[in-house]
Design a protein around this motif. Structure first.
Motif, PDB file in Angstrom:
ATOM      1  N   LEU A   1       0.526  38.718  36.548  1.00  0.00           N
ATOM      2  CA  LEU A   1       0.468  38.462  34.977  1.00  0.00           C
ATOM      3  C   LEU A   1       0.485  39.430  34.722  1.00  0.00           C
ATOM      4  O   LEU A   1      -0.514  39.713  34.119  1.00  0.00           O
ATOM      5  CB  LEU A   1      -0.564  37.259  34.753  1.00  0.00           C
ATOM      6  N   ARG A   2       1.827  40.131  34.060  1.00  0.00           N
ATOM      7  CA  ARG A   2       1.715  40.983  32.749  1.00  0.00           C
ATOM      8  C   ARG A   2       2.749  41.273  32.384  1.00  0.00           C
ATOM      9  O   ARG A   2       4.353  39.944  32.478  1.00  0.00           O
ATOM     10  CB  ARG A   2       1.846  42.228  33.815  1.00  0.00           C
ATOM     11  N   GLY A   3       3.263  42.291  31.852  1.00  0.00           N
ATOM     12  CA  GLY A   3       4.389  41.930  30.603  1.00  0.00           C
ATOM     13  C   GLY A   3       4.504  41.591  29.860  1.00  0.00           C
ATOM     14  O   GLY A   3       3.948  41.008  29.170  1.00  0.00           O
ATOM     15  N   PRO A   4       5.828  41.951  28.465  1.00  0.00           N
ATOM     16  CA  PRO A   4       5.703  41.444  27.406  1.00  0.00           C
ATOM     17  C   PRO A   4       5.419  39.682  27.350  1.00  0.00           C
ATOM     18  O   PRO A   4       6.125  39.059  27.668  1.00  0.00           O
ATOM     19  CB  PRO A   4       6.830  41.689  27.278  1.00  0.00           C
ATOM     20  N   LEU A   5       5.291  39.566  26.176  1.00  0.00           N
ATOM     21  CA  LEU A   5       4.774  38.469  25.933  1.00  0.00           C
ATOM     22  C   LEU A   5       5.967  36.826  25.257  1.00  0.00           C
ATOM     23  O   LEU A   5       7.393  37.916  25.294  1.00  0.00           O
ATOM     24  CB  LEU A   5       4.543  37.907  24.606  1.00  0.00           C
ATOM     25  N   PRO A   6       6.306  35.933  25.844  1.00  0.00           N
ATOM     26  CA  PRO A   6       7.431  35.570  26.421  1.00  0.00           C
ATOM     27  C   PRO A   6       8.194  34.232  25.256  1.00  0.00           C
ATOM     28  O   PRO A   6       7.159  34.349  23.969  1.00  0.00           O
ATOM     29  CB  PRO A   6       7.170  34.567  27.608  1.00  0.00           C
ATOM     30  N   GLU A   7       9.468  34.715  24.668  1.00  0.00           N
ATOM     31  CA  GLU A   7       9.485  33.621  23.413  1.00  0.00           C
ATOM     32  C   GLU A   7       9.484  32.144  23.495  1.00  0.00           C
ATOM     33  O   GLU A   7       9.908  32.151  24.705  1.00  0.00           O
ATOM     34  CB  GLU A   7      10.836  33.981  23.634  1.00  0.00           C
ATOM     35  N   ARG A   8       8.226  32.228  22.944  1.00  0.00           N
ATOM     36  CA  ARG A   8       8.819  30.256  23.020  1.00  0.00           C
ATOM     37  C   ARG A   8      10.024  29.635  22.978  1.00  0.00           C
ATOM     38  O   ARG A   8       9.908  28.475  23.479  1.00  0.00           O
ATOM     39  CB  ARG A   8       7.450  29.751  21.829  1.00  0.00           C
ATOM     40  N   ALA A   9      10.519  29.503  22.335  1.00  0.00           N
ATOM     41  CA  ALA A   9      11.823  29.199  22.001  1.00  0.00           C
ATOM     42  C   ALA A   9      12.583  29.620  23.678  1.00  0.00           C
ATOM     43  O   ALA A   9      12.901  28.194  24.014  1.00  0.00           O
ATOM     44  CB  ALA A   9      12.693  29.264  20.965  1.00  0.00           C
ATOM     45  N   ALA A  10      12.544  30.627  23.511  1.00  0.00           N
ATOM     46  CA  ALA A  10      13.711  30.856  25.541  1.00  0.00           C
ATOM     47  C   ALA A  10      12.896  30.287  26.050  1.00  0.00           C
ATOM     48  O   ALA A  10      13.882  29.017  27.020  1.00  0.00           O
ATOM     49  CB  ALA A  10      13.154  31.916  26.035  1.00  0.00           C
ATOM     50  N   LEU A  11      11.924  29.348  26.275  1.00  0.00           N
ATOM     51  CA  LEU A  11      11.244  28.780  27.392  1.00  0.00           C
ATOM     52  C   LEU A  11      11.204  26.899  26.781  1.00  0.00           C
ATOM     53  O   LEU A  11      11.296  26.242  27.840  1.00  0.00           O
ATOM     54  CB  LEU A  11       9.486  28.705  27.366  1.00  0.00           C
TER      55      LEU A  11
END
Length: 203
Positions: free
Chosen positions: A60-70
């Protein structure tokens, strides 16, 4: 209509878990048949065990995801998800994610355990709300196919902040101590408030 290729490959796909931004074979060897599907057995899941859970937490790592893309990825899979949910026995509208969502306090990862009847709008609402902290989701075996499809949609745009493992109650017990627990089920849980949002059984 469900893609025949997807259906043909489903049994194999159910043996995989989504960890660290990719599909991978589990370390656990314990297998559980899933609920009958489309007039026959849908397949078998491989239950995640301690090694798989340790990998999921570490991944569980990496950049924060974009809510709109999800949200877009979820909406794009809604038609097929509805079809799979019906075959699993639930009249789930696969509606837009329900907000707002109350999460357990803390900064660590979230562990989401969901019952087969829990509406996907509620599950996805929790996954999206918790993605910044990192989420490991274990769906109920009866919802294994639709859960796999949902993670196929969300995974590539989740920034490695979402993981999914398959398993039974024993797997859930191993996961419970790894982070803030979100229990999405009508069944009682001593650690969190029950969530009543469920899809009705198909008549």
């Amino acid at each position: 209509m469900i893609d025949p290729q997807f259906r043909a490959e489903l049994n194999e796909r159910l043996f995989t878990c989504y960890i660290g931004g990719r599909w991978t074979a589990p370390l656990g060897t314990r297998a559980v048949p899933v609920h009958p599907f489309d007039g026959g057995r849908m397949g078998t899941i491989a239950c995640a065990e301690q090694g798989d859970i340790a990998r999921a937490v570490a991944g569980l790592r990496g950049p924060l995801p974009e809510r709109a893309a999800l949200e877009e990825a979820y909406a794009g899979s809604a038609y097929l998800l509805r079809a799979l949910r019906r075959e699993e026995g639930y009249a789930d509208a696969v509606a837009p994610p329900r907000m707002p969502v109350t999460l357990p306090p803390g900064d660590g990862p979230l562990i989401v355990l969901s019952a087969a009847a829990t509406a996907f709008a509620r599950i996805v609402g929790v996954l999206l709300a918790g993605a910044g902290r990192g989420v490991i989701w274990k769906p109920a075996p009866r919802a294994a196919a639709s859960a796999h499809l949902l993670m196929r949609a969300l995974g590539p745009v989740s920034g490695m902040r979402l993981a999914m493992v398959q398993g039974d109650h024993a797997t859930g017990a191993l996961l419970a101590g790894q982070g803030g627990l979100v229990w999405l089920s009508r069944a009682p849980c001593p650690l969190v408030v029950n969530d009543p949002a469920t899809a009705p059984l198909r008549q």
